[in-house]
Design a protein around this motif. Structure first.
Motif, PDB file in Angstrom:
ATOM      1  N   ARG A 100      -0.307  11.065   3.233  1.00  0.00           N
ATOM      2  CA  ARG A 100      -0.364  11.865   2.018  1.00  0.00           C
ATOM      3  C   ARG A 100       0.218  11.187   0.787  1.00  0.00           C
ATOM      4  NH1 ARG A 100       0.929  18.086   3.860  1.00  0.00           N
ATOM      5  NH2 ARG A 100      -0.265  18.065   5.798  1.00  0.00           N
ATOM      6  N   LEU A 101       0.946  10.107   0.976  1.00  0.00           N
ATOM      7  CA  LEU A 101       1.666   9.497  -0.133  1.00  0.00           C
ATOM      8  C   LEU A 101       1.241   8.052  -0.347  1.00  0.00           C
ATOM      9  CD1 LEU A 101       5.118  10.910   0.920  1.00  0.00           C
ATOM     10  CD2 LEU A 101       3.986  11.477  -1.223  1.00  0.00           C
ATOM     11  N   GLY A 102       1.091   7.674  -1.617  1.00  0.00           N
ATOM     12  CA  GLY A 102       0.843   6.285  -1.971  1.00  0.00           C
ATOM     13  C   GLY A 102       1.954   5.799  -2.882  1.00  0.00           C
ATOM     14  N   TYR A 103       2.385   4.552  -2.690  1.00  0.00           N
ATOM     15  CA  TYR A 103       3.500   3.998  -3.460  1.00  0.00           C
ATOM     16  C   TYR A 103       3.060   2.746  -4.217  1.00  0.00           C
ATOM     17  CZ  TYR A 103       6.246   6.900  -0.237  1.00  0.00           C
ATOM     18  OH  TYR A 103       6.747   7.943   0.503  1.00  0.00           O
ATOM     19  N   PHE A 105       4.957  -0.289  -6.554  1.00  0.00           N
ATOM     20  CA  PHE A 105       6.287  -0.800  -6.850  1.00  0.00           C
ATOM     21  C   PHE A 105       6.252  -1.795  -8.004  1.00  0.00           C
ATOM     22  CE2 PHE A 105       5.996   0.107  -2.292  1.00  0.00           C
ATOM     23  CZ  PHE A 105       6.985   1.069  -2.167  1.00  0.00           C
ATOM     24  N   GLN A 106       7.370  -1.918  -8.706  1.00  0.00           N
ATOM     25  CA  GLN A 106       7.484  -2.849  -9.818  1.00  0.00           C
ATOM     26  C   GLN A 106       7.264  -4.287  -9.371  1.00  0.00           C
ATOM     27  OE1 GLN A 106      11.194  -2.558 -11.901  1.00  0.00           O
ATOM     28  NE2 GLN A 106      10.853  -4.390 -13.117  1.00  0.00           N
ATOM     29  N   THR A 107       7.723  -4.610  -8.176  1.00  0.00           N
ATOM     30  CA  THR A 107       7.649  -5.992  -7.690  1.00  0.00           C
ATOM     31  C   THR A 107       6.349  -6.284  -6.944  1.00  0.00           C
ATOM     32  OG1 THR A 107       8.852  -5.302  -5.699  1.00  0.00           O
ATOM     33  CG2 THR A 107      10.153  -6.221  -7.499  1.00  0.00           C
ATOM     34  N   PHE A 108       5.371  -5.404  -7.054  1.00  0.00           N
ATOM     35  CA  PHE A 108       4.037  -5.539  -6.459  1.00  0.00           C
ATOM     36  C   PHE A 108       4.075  -5.347  -4.940  1.00  0.00           C
ATOM     37  CE2 PHE A 108       3.550  -8.936  -9.961  1.00  0.00           C
ATOM     38  CZ  PHE A 108       3.447  -7.964 -10.932  1.00  0.00           C
ATOM     39  N   GLY A 109       4.982  -6.041  -4.236  1.00  0.00           N
ATOM     40  CA  GLY A 109       5.142  -5.838  -2.800  1.00  0.00           C
ATOM     41  C   GLY A 109       3.978  -6.320  -1.963  1.00  0.00           C
ATOM     42  N   LEU A 110       3.232  -7.305  -2.452  1.00  0.00           N
ATOM     43  CA  LEU A 110       2.096  -7.817  -1.694  1.00  0.00           C
ATOM     44  C   LEU A 110       2.568  -8.837  -0.662  1.00  0.00           C
ATOM     45  CD1 LEU A 110      -0.471  -8.355  -4.588  1.00  0.00           C
ATOM     46  CD2 LEU A 110      -0.093  -6.306  -3.190  1.00  0.00           C
ATOM     47  N   ILE A 111       1.828  -8.933   0.437  1.00  0.00           N
ATOM     48  CA  ILE A 111       2.135  -9.899   1.488  1.00  0.00           C
ATOM     49  C   ILE A 111       1.479 -11.217   1.107  1.00  0.00           C
ATOM     50  CG2 ILE A 111       1.925 -10.428   3.948  1.00  0.00           C
ATOM     51  CD1 ILE A 111       1.686  -7.361   4.394  1.00  0.00           C
ATOM     52  N   PRO A 112       2.272 -12.268   0.839  1.00  0.00           N
ATOM     53  CA  PRO A 112       1.715 -13.485   0.236  1.00  0.00           C
ATOM     54  C   PRO A 112       0.698 -14.224   1.084  1.00  0.00           C
ATOM     55  CG  PRO A 112       4.018 -13.807   0.856  1.00  0.00           C
ATOM     56  CD  PRO A 112       3.733 -12.344   0.992  1.00  0.00           C
ATOM     57  N   GLU A 121      -6.024  -3.487   2.863  1.00  0.00           N
ATOM     58  CA  GLU A 121      -6.416  -2.968   4.178  1.00  0.00           C
ATOM     59  C   GLU A 121      -5.220  -2.514   5.026  1.00  0.00           C
ATOM     60  OE1 GLU A 121      -9.446  -4.574   7.643  1.00  0.00           O
ATOM     61  OE2 GLU A 121      -7.995  -5.971   6.776  1.00  0.00           O
ATOM     62  N   VAL A 122      -4.017  -2.978   4.708  1.00  0.00           N
ATOM     63  CA  VAL A 122      -2.856  -2.734   5.564  1.00  0.00           C
ATOM     64  C   VAL A 122      -2.658  -1.255   5.918  1.00  0.00           C
ATOM     65  CG1 VAL A 122      -0.319  -2.804   5.627  1.00  0.00           C
ATOM     66  CG2 VAL A 122      -1.614  -4.852   5.007  1.00  0.00           C
ATOM     67  N   PRO A 123      -2.665  -0.315   4.950  1.00  0.00           N
ATOM     68  CA  PRO A 123      -2.456   1.089   5.313  1.00  0.00           C
ATOM     69  C   PRO A 123      -3.509   1.626   6.283  1.00  0.00           C
ATOM     70  CG  PRO A 123      -2.211   0.782   2.957  1.00  0.00           C
ATOM     71  CD  PRO A 123      -2.796  -0.486   3.493  1.00  0.00           C
ATOM     72  N   ARG A 170      -4.091  -0.655  -2.850  1.00  0.00           N
ATOM     73  CA  ARG A 170      -3.462  -0.442  -1.551  1.00  0.00           C
ATOM     74  C   ARG A 170      -2.842   0.951  -1.465  1.00  0.00           C
ATOM     75  NH1 ARG A 170       1.442  -4.283  -0.353  1.00  0.00           N
ATOM     76  NH2 ARG A 170       2.201  -3.030  -2.101  1.00  0.00           N
ATOM     77  N   ALA A 171      -2.219   1.397  -2.560  1.00  0.00           N
ATOM     78  CA  ALA A 171      -1.589   2.713  -2.566  1.00  0.00           C
ATOM     79  C   ALA A 171      -2.600   3.840  -2.423  1.00  0.00           C
ATOM     80  CB  ALA A 171      -0.784   2.892  -3.853  1.00  0.00           C
ATOM     81  N   LEU A 172      -3.821   3.621  -2.923  1.00  0.00           N
ATOM     82  CA  LEU A 172      -4.819   4.695  -2.957  1.00  0.00           C
ATOM     83  C   LEU A 172      -5.874   4.604  -1.862  1.00  0.00           C
ATOM     84  CD1 LEU A 172      -5.391   4.928  -6.807  1.00  0.00           C
ATOM     85  CD2 LEU A 172      -4.169   6.553  -5.372  1.00  0.00           C
ATOM     86  N   VAL A 173      -5.942   3.486  -1.118  1.00  0.00           N
ATOM     87  CA  VAL A 173      -7.033   3.297  -0.171  1.00  0.00           C
ATOM     88  C   VAL A 173      -6.998   4.315   0.964  1.00  0.00           C
ATOM     89  CG1 VAL A 173      -5.867   1.644   1.374  1.00  0.00           C
ATOM     90  CG2 VAL A 173      -8.368   1.506   1.023  1.00  0.00           C
ATOM     91  N   ALA A 174      -5.809   4.788   1.324  1.00  0.00           N
ATOM     92  CA  ALA A 174      -5.708   5.789   2.390  1.00  0.00           C
ATOM     93  C   ALA A 174      -5.937   7.203   1.868  1.00  0.00           C
ATOM     94  CB  ALA A 174      -4.347   5.694   3.082  1.00  0.00           C
TER      95      ALA A 174
END
Length: 238
Positions: A100-103, A105-112, A121-123, A170-174
């Protein structure tokens, strides 16, 4: 383009998708108690973009963490529709955060080491979505945020604004009903920050998401439907 909602919304209402009542959080430190959030009440409707403004240290991140079930208040309640988030055990909270929640973040938080598409795709992998649907939804979200041609690129090959768009996808894909964004434009120049906030606003309204964005940037206020100001953990009178 509006994405279909994959889970029942019978426990959510258009009137208030997110609701907090008299929420408080105190951190105990050797130097004394820190009242990060004090007696905060608010609500956000579907398709509404609420900005919570305030200086660094005003309690914005703590408030978002409480609203997103990442932290528990010392007092008060949080509801998602008619479901009380603050009454859930940790297992139930994990499921809520996944579905139900998408986040953002300021630091992007992507897996390099992952491509833009793989990061988005992660979620879906965590949720166990089948491969064909994952591919379709990732492709649709990248198109929606204007990165349809960049799915194969790694984060270091993208600009800051593009990386934040990947984070938003990524936050919205789910297909969450609630989007929480903590200083999502803090590392971007003003023009790119404005474009990202415009994109968030467009997606909130087109997808019917309830969004709460924490920022101290006054230039972003005009993108919001409403602005609340947090000062030393308390909401100032409107």
């Amino acid at each position: 383009m509006r994405l279909a909602d994959p889970w029942s919304t019978t426990d959510l209402t258009d009137a208030a998708v997110v609701r907090a009542a008299s929420v408080s959080r105190v951190f105990r430190t050797p130097a004394g108690d820190v009242h990060a959030v004090t007696d905060v009440s608010l609500e956000v409707a579907a398709g509404e973009l609420l900005v919570v403004r305030g200086r660094s240290g005003s309690g914005k991140t703590t408030l978002l963490n409480i609203l997103g079930g990442l932290d528990r208040p010392d007092g008060g309640q949080v509801w998602l529709g008619d479901t009380e988030l603050t009454a859930m055990d940790e297992h139930a909270l994990v499921e809520v955060r996944r579905k139900r929640l998408g986040y953002v973040f300021q630091t992007f938080g992507l897996i390099p080491v992952l491509s833009a598409a793989e990061n988005v795709e992660v979620p879906l992998r965590i949720q166990g979505t089948d491969a064909a649907e994952r591919d379709a939804r990732v492709s649709a979200m990248l198109e929606l945020v204007g990165l349809g041609e960049h799915g194969a690129q790694r984060p270091y090959e993208l600009s800051g604004g593009q990386q934040q768009r990947v984070g938003l996808a990524r936050a919205l894909v789910a297909r969450p009903r609630i989007l929480l964004a903590d200083e999502p434009t803090g590392q971007l120049d003003s023009a790119t920050a404005g474009a990202v906030m415009d994109l968030i606003g467009d997606l909130v309204r087109s997808e019917g998401v309830a969004a709460i964005v924490a920022t101290h940037d006054p230039l972003l206020m005009r993108r919001a439907d409403r602005v609340l100001e947090l000062h030393d953990g308390r909401l100032l009178p409107a």
